[in-house]
Design an enzyme around this catalytic site. Structure first.
Site, PDB file in Angstrom:
ATOM      1  N   LYS A  74      11.828 -39.264  60.313  1.00 44.93           N
ATOM      2  CA  LYS A  74      10.913 -38.229  60.787  1.00 44.93           C
ATOM      3  C   LYS A  74       9.917 -38.768  61.811  1.00 44.93           C
ATOM      4  O   LYS A  74       9.704 -38.155  62.859  1.00 44.93           O
ATOM      5  CB  LYS A  74      10.188 -37.607  59.592  1.00 44.93           C
ATOM      6  N   THR A  76      10.251 -41.474  63.588  1.00 43.26           N
ATOM      7  CA  THR A  76      11.043 -41.861  64.751  1.00 43.26           C
ATOM      8  C   THR A  76      11.315 -40.650  65.642  1.00 43.26           C
ATOM      9  O   THR A  76      11.204 -40.722  66.873  1.00 43.26           O
ATOM     10  CB  THR A  76      12.381 -42.482  64.292  1.00 43.26           C
ATOM     11  N   ARG A  97       0.157 -40.405  61.529  1.00 46.25           N
ATOM     12  CA  ARG A  97      -0.728 -41.075  60.582  1.00 46.25           C
ATOM     13  C   ARG A  97      -0.635 -42.596  60.722  1.00 46.25           C
ATOM     14  O   ARG A  97       0.318 -43.137  61.272  1.00 46.25           O
ATOM     15  CB  ARG A  97      -0.355 -40.694  59.151  1.00 46.25           C
ATOM     16  N   LYS A 108       9.345 -48.459  51.340  1.00 49.07           N
ATOM     17  CA  LYS A 108       9.491 -47.502  52.443  1.00 49.07           C
ATOM     18  C   LYS A 108       9.373 -48.149  53.818  1.00 49.07           C
ATOM     19  O   LYS A 108       9.981 -47.719  54.788  1.00 49.07           O
ATOM     20  CB  LYS A 108       8.438 -46.401  52.285  1.00 49.07           C
ATOM     21  N   ALA A 276       1.650 -37.577  51.417  1.00 50.20           N
ATOM     22  CA  ALA A 276       2.024 -36.164  51.299  1.00 50.20           C
ATOM     23  C   ALA A 276       2.450 -35.786  49.895  1.00 50.20           C
ATOM     24  O   ALA A 276       2.476 -34.599  49.569  1.00 50.20           O
ATOM     25  CB  ALA A 276       3.140 -35.831  52.275  1.00 50.20           C
ATOM     26  N   PHE A 304       6.945 -36.589  54.298  1.00 55.97           N
ATOM     27  CA  PHE A 304       8.072 -36.258  53.425  1.00 55.97           C
ATOM     28  C   PHE A 304       8.747 -34.949  53.862  1.00 55.97           C
ATOM     29  O   PHE A 304       8.748 -34.600  55.029  1.00 55.97           O
ATOM     30  CB  PHE A 304       7.642 -36.236  51.957  1.00 55.97           C
ATOM     31  N   PHE A 384      23.236 -41.256  63.411  1.00 53.61           N
ATOM     32  CA  PHE A 384      23.602 -42.593  62.947  1.00 53.61           C
ATOM     33  C   PHE A 384      24.996 -42.900  63.486  1.00 53.61           C
ATOM     34  O   PHE A 384      25.833 -41.996  63.619  1.00 53.61           O
ATOM     35  CB  PHE A 384      23.590 -42.662  61.415  1.00 53.61           C
ATOM     36  N   TRP A 412      16.829 -42.939  68.645  1.00 56.36           N
ATOM     37  CA  TRP A 412      16.711 -44.258  68.028  1.00 56.36           C
ATOM     38  C   TRP A 412      17.388 -45.307  68.914  1.00 56.36           C
ATOM     39  O   TRP A 412      16.861 -46.408  69.123  1.00 56.36           O
ATOM     40  CB  TRP A 412      17.342 -44.260  66.630  1.00 56.36           C
TER      41      TRP A 412
END
Length: 559
Positions: A74, A76, A97, A108, A276, A304, A384, A412
């Protein structure tokens, strides 16, 4: 085979520009930037005040499906979209954030994006950065120290030590500190009592920092913090202990948004960091509202999945700050759809159309939920390399059948070049004027009914369940004048239910509210559901085991 660089290697090889040059791109004069070295700076309160009353740009929210161990990307995508908008000639700022040290050294990882869609300096942002989190920790614990000190010196406020609700915090995952006994060791150390620690990002001080509009508002909100109750059960506030002004002093610099840049030298505001799942999961109001005065488009994220981050973004942040988002992006991956369809992580490399079709129910639920707020939606499929054409087509077909478009994004690996199509779509949505934003519930609804509204309309549960003591506490807060506050649901991020292992789109489950907390300064009620913890623990093999300095004194292992 081409060697794939790690996130930290990509970030370290970036051609950074001086932060004063980044500020100049969006009209911030050098005298209104306080540099923290070459590549990061704080924006002055004076400059922020000077922009009040100006025209706002369009606010774009990036949210996601329910997170899985497969990863969604998210942040990214948020960073990539900001770069993509700038690439197609729009003036855009990313607002995200700051990273907590807890998940950074846990499982994470950091919060700076990934691949060729990152904010930099990655190491600083993921570690101490400009010291904002340390300031929040210090301000929070100053109040805690003043509470125990007040009791030690005679307890003039008649505070019932059994009903002190203000705990301590630290920015680290440490399950051993969840419940503690303090002031042991004899008379000189005070009066022993039970207490505990939360993680800094769960602190009400963090929430206040992110919802306050300026230093005056910050100090007033700090004074409104309820730290406990007297023997007659009346509340004791931080201002009663004369702690609010000193706390504001510690937070003076932390209130100023941080300016950094993306890998493509576009501006990014990185400021604040409430979780979150146990807080409201958005960057600061000051950062977002300032960015809206400086850019045509502001791309922000909510933590999230949309059931947590987006709901709180809409019902708490937008409600309180008067924000009106123009469009929303829901990030999904083929891998996540497989996991929501029942595929184990080790089997994600194999094509599985049936699992994707089953797992897309989770994506569909989030799409429906965001639309409930009157915000138009587009889906970003974060690519991906193992994704097959058939799998991607399956997700696109599902989304199309539900009246929305899904766009494959390769930011990405390719940076802004891989997300141009999404950028054009977001502009079209934002400029269409189709957004008719409104929160999920009215201020006047009772507190328990607000909880049940979220449970039924967002989680698709059968009902919200709570003990009589919880319902009575909510009723007392309503009588005390807090009934108009929004609710902040604290629950697992992995499921619409309170069972983290129940993936997909479950229905008719019961959401048990085991505890409620009043964050009077922040301006919301926290409803703690299921087994959610406000102080996480480290996993069996934490990332901290692999983070180190190499022979040149350079950090390795961050991600």
């Amino acid at each position: 085979m081409a060697i794939v660089k790690s996130d930290i290697e990509i970030a370290r090889s970036a051609a950074k520009k001086p932060v004063l040059e980044i500020g100049a791109k969006i009209g911030i004069p050098p005298e209104h930037l306080a540099p923290y070295g070459y590549d990061k700076a704080k924006i002055s309160a004076e400059f922020i005040r000077s922009k009040q009353g100006g025209k706002d740009g369009k606010l774009i929210l990036v949210t996601a499906v329910s997170p899985t161990p497969a990863g969604e990307g998210k942040t990214t995508t948020t960073v990539g979209l900001g770069d993509g908008l700038n690439r197609i000639g729009k003036k855009a700022i990313v607002c995200i954030r700051e990273a907590s040290l807890g998940p950074c050294f846990g499982t994470k990882g950091g919060a700076a994006g990934g691949g060729y869609a990152q904010v930099i300096p990655m190491e600083d942002i993921n570690l101490h950065f400009t010291g904002d989190f340390h300031a929040v920790t210090a301000a929070h614990n100053l109040l805690a120290a003043m509470i125990d000190n007040h009791v030690y010196w005679g307890n003039e406020l008649n505070l019932d030590t059994r009903r002190i609700t203000w705990r301590r915090v630290m920015d680290m995952n440490d399950r051993a500190l969840r419940d503690i006994a303090s002031s042991l060791g004899g008379v000189a150390n005070g009066f022993p009592r039970e207490s505990g620690f939360d993680i800094t990002v769960a602190s009400e001080v963090m929430a206040i920092l992110c919802l306050a509009t300026d230093l005056s508002d910050l100090e007033q909100r700090l004074g409104e913090i309820i730290i406990g109750y007297r023997f007659n059960k009346t509340p004791v506030y931080a201002r009663d202990l004369k702690a609010d002004k000193a706390m504001a002093v510690l937070l003076k610099d932390a209130m100023q948004p941080n300016l950094v840049q993306t890998l493509e030298n576009n501006p990014a505001f990185v400021h604040g960091g409430p979780f979150a799942n146990i807080a409201h999961g958005c960057n600061s109001v000051v950062a977002t509202t300032t960015a809206l005065k400086l850019a045509d488009y502001v791309v922000t994220e909510a933590g999230f999945g949309a059931d947590l981050g987006a709901e709180k973004f809409f019902d708490i942040k937008c409600r309180k700050a008067g924000l009106k988002p123009a469009a929303a992006v829901i990030v999904a991956t083929v891998r996540a759809m497989k996991m929501h369809g029942g595929v184990a992580k080790e089997d994600l490399g194999r094509e599985n159309i049936a699992a994707i079709k089953a797992g897309c129910a989770n994506l569909g639920r989030h799409m429906e939920n965001v639309r409930q707020f009157g915000v138009p939606v587009v889906v970003a499929i974060n690519h991906f390399t193992a994704d097959t054409e058939a799998e991607i087509a399956t997700v696109k077909a599902f989304v199309a059948a539900h009246g929305t478009e899904a766009i494959l994004c390769k930011h990405w690996a390719q940076g802004s070049a891989g997300i141009e199509e999404l950028a054009h779509k977001v502009v079209a949505l934002a400029e269409s004027g189709s957004a008719q934003f409104s929160p999920l519930y009215e201020d006047e609804l009772s507190l328990f009914d607000k909880i049940e509204t979220i449970v039924k309309r967002i989680y698709r549960g059968a009902e919200a369940d709570a003990d009589a003591s919880v319902r009575e506490q909510l009723r007392q807060w309503e009588e005390a004048g807090y009934g108009n506050l929004p609710v902040c649901m604290a629950k697992t991020q992995y499921s619409f239910s309170t069972n983290p292992n129940l993936r997909g789109a479950p229905v008719n489950h019961v959401v048990h509210v085991r505890e409620v907390r009043l964050s009077a300064g922040a301006g919301f009620i926290v409803a703690i559901c299921g087994e959610i913890m406000t102080m996480p623990g480290l996993p069996k093999s934490p990332s901290a085991e692999r983070i180190h300095l190499n022979g040149d004194g350079v950090i390795e292992g961050l991600f």
